[in-house]
Design a protein around this motif. Sequence first.
Motif, PDB file in Angstrom:
ATOM      1  N   LEU A 147       0.812  -1.217   0.000  1.00  0.00           N
ATOM      2  CA  LEU A 147       0.000   0.000   0.000  1.00  0.00           C
ATOM      3  C   LEU A 147       0.849   1.274   0.000  1.00  0.00           C
ATOM      4  CD1 LEU A 147      -2.717  -1.220   2.533  1.00  0.00           C
ATOM      5  CD2 LEU A 147      -2.897  -1.119   0.032  1.00  0.00           C
ATOM      6  N   GLY A 148       2.169   1.102  -0.116  1.00  0.00           N
ATOM      7  CA  GLY A 148       3.031   2.278  -0.257  1.00  0.00           C
ATOM      8  C   GLY A 148       3.729   2.723   1.009  1.00  0.00           C
ATOM      9  N   GLY A 149       3.598   1.939   2.092  1.00  0.00           N
ATOM     10  CA  GLY A 149       4.295   2.244   3.337  1.00  0.00           C
ATOM     11  C   GLY A 149       5.716   1.687   3.312  1.00  0.00           C
ATOM     12  N   PRO A 150       6.384   1.656   4.467  1.00  0.00           N
ATOM     13  CA  PRO A 150       7.757   1.151   4.523  1.00  0.00           C
ATOM     14  C   PRO A 150       7.865  -0.306   4.059  1.00  0.00           C
ATOM     15  CG  PRO A 150       7.012   1.985   6.687  1.00  0.00           C
ATOM     16  CD  PRO A 150       5.869   2.129   5.742  1.00  0.00           C
ATOM     17  N   SER A 151       9.033  -0.668   3.484  1.00  0.00           N
ATOM     18  CA  SER A 151       9.221  -2.005   2.890  1.00  0.00           C
ATOM     19  C   SER A 151       9.506  -3.076   3.947  1.00  0.00           C
ATOM     20  CB  SER A 151      10.369  -1.956   1.885  1.00  0.00           C
ATOM     21  OG  SER A 151      10.120  -0.973   0.922  1.00  0.00           O
TER      22      SER A 151
END
Length: 133
Positions: free
Chosen positions: A58-62
């Motif tokens: 969803l585009g948060g930290p990996s």
Amino acid sequence: MEYPDQTIYEGIGGADKVAALVDHFYDRVARHPDLAPIFPDDLTETKRKQQQFLTQFLGGPSLYSEEHGHPRLRARHLRFPIGAAQGRAWLSCMQAAMDAVTIPEPWCEIMFERLTLTAHHMVNLHEENSLER
Ligand code: HEM
């Protein structure tokens, strides 16, 4: 439409929302007749990995890749029999979990569309190839 200033992750409410979503989702998975048989009885580790994965999806930290490397999601699902019924069941559990935790628009629609595409990609049993019918 583009939403350049915010990721889906931020838009829906970040880590707390993803954690709540994952909890609701696996409560349903554990009770679903088409899914429960292929999942482990103890879903603690499954939940932890899914929370990491969805965060980065969803585009948060990996978080997922930092601990487990490249997701190779389809390959990781190949040892489980996933037909159309399992794909539909997974998405219905996810839809219900998203409703339960309230994901606002436009995020809800964008997110569910991406999950639907990914769920279709995970299907590895196709009726025309099955020798069991
Ligand atoms: C299409 C229906 C799907 C079925 C039936 C399914 C089933 C499973 C099963 C049985 C596992 C193993 C659980 C464990 O041993 O802990 C798993 C793991 C996982 N699934 Fe799915 N899955 C589906 C779709 C998806 C989708 C759409 C996503 C992502 C959006 C996803 C993400 C994951 C992740 C991140 C893991 C953990 C992988 C790992 O071991 O590191 N799955 N799934």
